[in-house]
Design a protein around this motif. Structure first.
Motif, PDB file in Angstrom:
ATOM      1  N   ILE A 202       0.833  -1.205   0.000  1.00  0.00           N
ATOM      2  CA  ILE A 202       0.000   0.000   0.000  1.00  0.00           C
ATOM      3  C   ILE A 202       0.869   1.257   0.000  1.00  0.00           C
ATOM      4  O   ILE A 202       0.603   2.225  -0.728  1.00  0.00           O
ATOM      5  CB  ILE A 202      -0.941  -0.004   1.224  1.00  0.00           C
ATOM      6  N   LEU A 203       1.923   1.260   0.808  1.00  0.00           N
ATOM      7  CA  LEU A 203       2.798   2.423   0.869  1.00  0.00           C
ATOM      8  C   LEU A 203       3.520   2.641  -0.450  1.00  0.00           C
ATOM      9  O   LEU A 203       3.723   3.783  -0.885  1.00  0.00           O
ATOM     10  CB  LEU A 203       3.815   2.267   2.004  1.00  0.00           C
ATOM     11  N   GLY A 204       3.916   1.547  -1.095  1.00  0.00           N
ATOM     12  CA  GLY A 204       4.577   1.650  -2.395  1.00  0.00           C
ATOM     13  C   GLY A 204       6.083   1.770  -2.293  1.00  0.00           C
ATOM     14  O   GLY A 204       6.644   2.176  -1.266  1.00  0.00           O
ATOM     15  N   LEU A 205       6.745   1.409  -3.369  1.00  0.00           N
ATOM     16  CA  LEU A 205       8.209   1.356  -3.392  1.00  0.00           C
ATOM     17  C   LEU A 205       8.837   2.723  -3.134  1.00  0.00           C
ATOM     18  O   LEU A 205       9.801   2.844  -2.375  1.00  0.00           O
ATOM     19  CB  LEU A 205       8.678   0.797  -4.738  1.00  0.00           C
ATOM     20  N   ASN A 206       8.305   3.779  -3.759  1.00  0.00           N
ATOM     21  CA  ASN A 206       8.914   5.102  -3.604  1.00  0.00           C
ATOM     22  C   ASN A 206       8.827   5.601  -2.166  1.00  0.00           C
ATOM     23  O   ASN A 206       9.778   6.199  -1.649  1.00  0.00           O
ATOM     24  CB  ASN A 206       8.240   6.100  -4.547  1.00  0.00           C
ATOM     25  N   THR A 207       7.675   5.365  -1.525  1.00  0.00           N
ATOM     26  CA  THR A 207       7.527   5.798  -0.136  1.00  0.00           C
ATOM     27  C   THR A 207       8.450   5.027   0.786  1.00  0.00           C
ATOM     28  O   THR A 207       9.110   5.610   1.663  1.00  0.00           O
ATOM     29  CB  THR A 207       6.064   5.625   0.325  1.00  0.00           C
ATOM     30  N   ILE A 208       8.523   3.709   0.607  1.00  0.00           N
ATOM     31  CA  ILE A 208       9.414   2.885   1.427  1.00  0.00           C
ATOM     32  C   ILE A 208      10.860   3.318   1.240  1.00  0.00           C
ATOM     33  O   ILE A 208      11.630   3.455   2.214  1.00  0.00           O
ATOM     34  CB  ILE A 208       9.252   1.392   1.086  1.00  0.00           C
ATOM     35  N   ARG A 209      11.241   3.569  -0.021  1.00  0.00           N
ATOM     36  CA  ARG A 209      12.617   3.983  -0.289  1.00  0.00           C
ATOM     37  C   ARG A 209      12.917   5.316   0.402  1.00  0.00           C
ATOM     38  O   ARG A 209      13.990   5.501   0.997  1.00  0.00           O
ATOM     39  CB  ARG A 209      12.835   4.093  -1.804  1.00  0.00           C
ATOM     40  N   VAL A 215      14.578   9.547   5.116  1.00  0.00           N
ATOM     41  CA  VAL A 215      14.094   9.865   6.458  1.00  0.00           C
ATOM     42  C   VAL A 215      14.783   9.004   7.514  1.00  0.00           C
ATOM     43  O   VAL A 215      14.921   9.403   8.666  1.00  0.00           O
ATOM     44  CB  VAL A 215      12.561   9.684   6.521  1.00  0.00           C
ATOM     45  N   LYS A 216      15.226   7.810   7.108  1.00  0.00           N
ATOM     46  CA  LYS A 216      15.943   6.883   7.995  1.00  0.00           C
ATOM     47  C   LYS A 216      15.118   6.509   9.221  1.00  0.00           C
ATOM     48  O   LYS A 216      15.532   6.702  10.366  1.00  0.00           O
ATOM     49  CB  LYS A 216      17.291   7.467   8.401  1.00  0.00           C
ATOM     50  N   VAL A 217      13.916   5.947   8.954  1.00  0.00           N
ATOM     51  CA  VAL A 217      13.046   5.552  10.064  1.00  0.00           C
ATOM     52  C   VAL A 217      13.543   4.295  10.768  1.00  0.00           C
ATOM     53  O   VAL A 217      13.094   3.999  11.876  1.00  0.00           O
ATOM     54  CB  VAL A 217      11.599   5.321   9.587  1.00  0.00           C
ATOM     55  N   PHE A 218      14.455   3.565  10.126  1.00  0.00           N
ATOM     56  CA  PHE A 218      15.025   2.377  10.764  1.00  0.00           C
ATOM     57  C   PHE A 218      16.486   2.637  11.100  1.00  0.00           C
ATOM     58  O   PHE A 218      17.200   3.312  10.361  1.00  0.00           O
ATOM     59  CB  PHE A 218      14.951   1.155   9.841  1.00  0.00           C
ATOM     60  N   SER A 219      16.924   2.087  12.212  1.00  0.00           N
ATOM     61  CA  SER A 219      18.340   2.117  12.562  1.00  0.00           C
ATOM     62  C   SER A 219      18.785   0.690  12.830  1.00  0.00           C
ATOM     63  O   SER A 219      17.984  -0.144  13.253  1.00  0.00           O
ATOM     64  CB  SER A 219      18.575   2.981  13.804  1.00  0.00           C
ATOM     65  N   MET A 220      20.038   0.399  12.575  1.00  0.00           N
ATOM     66  CA  MET A 220      20.528  -0.968  12.727  1.00  0.00           C
ATOM     67  C   MET A 220      21.008  -1.210  14.150  1.00  0.00           C
ATOM     68  O   MET A 220      21.753  -0.410  14.717  1.00  0.00           O
ATOM     69  CB  MET A 220      21.660  -1.240  11.737  1.00  0.00           C
ATOM     70  N   VAL A 221      20.561  -2.294  14.734  1.00  0.00           N
ATOM     71  CA  VAL A 221      21.010  -2.677  16.070  1.00  0.00           C
ATOM     72  C   VAL A 221      22.510  -2.924  16.052  1.00  0.00           C
ATOM     73  O   VAL A 221      23.042  -3.561  15.134  1.00  0.00           O
ATOM     74  CB  VAL A 221      20.278  -3.951  16.539  1.00  0.00           C
ATOM     75  N   ASN A 222      23.186  -2.413  17.057  1.00  0.00           N
ATOM     76  CA  ASN A 222      24.628  -2.641  17.185  1.00  0.00           C
ATOM     77  C   ASN A 222      24.919  -4.130  17.321  1.00  0.00           C
ATOM     78  O   ASN A 222      24.277  -4.831  18.092  1.00  0.00           O
ATOM     79  CB  ASN A 222      25.139  -1.882  18.419  1.00  0.00           C
ATOM     80  N   GLU A 223      25.906  -4.607  16.559  1.00  0.00           N
ATOM     81  CA  GLU A 223      26.245  -6.035  16.576  1.00  0.00           C
ATOM     82  C   GLU A 223      26.572  -6.526  17.981  1.00  0.00           C
ATOM     83  O   GLU A 223      26.219  -7.646  18.362  1.00  0.00           O
ATOM     84  CB  GLU A 223      27.438  -6.300  15.639  1.00  0.00           C
TER      85      GLU A 223
END
Length: 405
Positions: A202-209, A215-223
């Protein structure tokens, strides 16, 4: 106690309309109005509120900047954007600062429901320190393997929305954030979406990208944190709980919406552990140490060490994000389901049983004490005699997974 609500809009006629429409709420809310971001901050400096509802496009200080300042200065305040459809790009820029997004013009029933629910949820988490920490969350932690796969897929010229949906579905942090966005009134959907792959579509590829790369809504957990806080084990347990919860719902002939909500509730039921570990650091390390030394569940250790549990934290955060109430209920009560006085199968039933079965079969390898199974709850919904069949379903799922690997 009455809740304080602040509305911010640079158009006086909009505020005048809200004043008229909200007169019937004066016994429940103390309502304030501001015509600019600067005026709103001056008002908050005198008297903080429980919920702020801001327009997006305003001169001098726009809604995104205003809510960013509110998050920094008054982190306990629930932040809601009220925006027009034409402002979608601007709304995406506010994702890191807003809890919910409403579409302008917004019908009064939706507005009242969103604000009332946000105000009620502010009472859910009694530990004010944790509430302030969680209210500052801008990006959702994702496991490194999932994050890396998502970045690679989005960077590919052959990026597939189906593959992206599959990646998101396997990560509880990504799933929670995507569902927060797609279920906001801003997208104008007539019913809640409980399937993360569908939400991505629903959000679509462009919005997810844009959300991930710009916007960087996700951050990677430190290893280093993966092993320290047992996050990989938690993630594997949650995915297994989601799959088993879904299977239990299918076995009980539930409709497709309940099946999807059972799966999602299972995937997200321990998301509070991820949020606590990612934001409290050494404090959550003390929880893990207490759990190991005293052979108690994480839920029991959190209650003693932090004064709040991952169930409360997860329910609070996803609640202010606007996820469906049945999912919030399942997360909140999955360790003590008898508190929720339902009388029939519910996503809570699926998650409570799946969590117990998987821990009892010890496939998560955390060495955590097996949580209690509430027999009183199963009698309450007249489902105790289904337990042998559910146990068999769990064993079959684990065997199928072992054969596949």
């Amino acid at each position: 106690m009455k809740k304080g609500i602040l509305f911010v809009d640079d158009e006086p006629r909009v505020l005048d309309g809200l004043k008229r429409l909200l007169r019937g709420m004066r016994n429940d809310w103390d309502v304030y109005f501001a015509t600019s971001g600067r005026e709103a901050l001056e008002r908050l400096n005198k008297e903080p509120v429980d919920v702020i509802v801001s327009d997006m496009l305003m001169p001098e200080m726009d809604g995104a900047y205003l809510l960013g300042e509110v998050m920094r200065r008054y982190p306990h305040t629930v932040r809601i954007i009220l925006s027009g459809q034409a402002e979608r790009e601007s709304v995406l820029n506010s994702v890191r600062h807003a809890h919910q997004f409403l579409l302008k013009p917004c019908d009064m029933q939706t507005l009242k429901k969103s604000i009332s629910r946000a105000g009620a949820l502010s009472d859910l988490l009694v530990n004010e320190r944790l509430k302030k920490v969680l209210s500052r969350i801008q990006s959702v932690p994702a496991l490194p393997a999932h994050y890396a796969r998502l970045i690679d897929e989005l960077g590919s010229p052959k990026a597939s929305i189906k593959d992206i949906g599959q990646i998101v579905s396997q990560d509880m942090g990504m799933t929670a954030k995507v569902l927060q966005l797609v279920n906001s009134a801003f997208f104008g959907l007539t019913q809640n979406v409980s399937n993360p792959a569908q939400a991505v579509s629903i959000l679509g590829l462009n919005t997810i990208r844009a959300l991930v790369l710009s916007v960087k809504v996700f951050s990677m957990v430190n290893e280093d944190d993966l092993q320290r806080y047992e996050l990989t084990d938690i993630a594997e347990h949650c995915l297994a709980a989601g799959l088993l919860s879904k299977e239990l719902a299918v076995m009980e002939h539930q409709d497709m919406n309940t099946v999807d909500e059972a799966f999602l509730s299972g995937v997200l039921h321990d998301c509070g552990k991820l949020m606590l570990a990612a934001n409290l650091g050494e404090d959550y390390e003390a929880v893990v140490a207490y759990k190991r030394e005293n052979h108690v569940t994480a839920w029991e250790a959190e209650k003693l060490v932090l004064g709040a549990t991952h169930a409360e934290v997860g329910a609070y955060l996803l609640g202010v994000w606007g996820l469906p109430e049945s999912i919030i209920t399942a997360i909140m009560y999955h360790h003590e389901p008898e508190i929720y006085k339902n009388t029939q199968f519910h996503p809570l039933t699926a998650v409570h049983v799946a969590d117990y079965l998987l821990r009892a079969m010890d496939i998560s390898h955390t060495g955590e004490k097996v949580p209690s199974l509430s027999e009183n709850y199963l009698f309450q919904i007249d489902a105790y005699d289904r337990l042998p069949a559910w146990w068999e379903a769990g064993e079959m799922m684990i065997q199928d997974d072992a054969n596949a690997t």
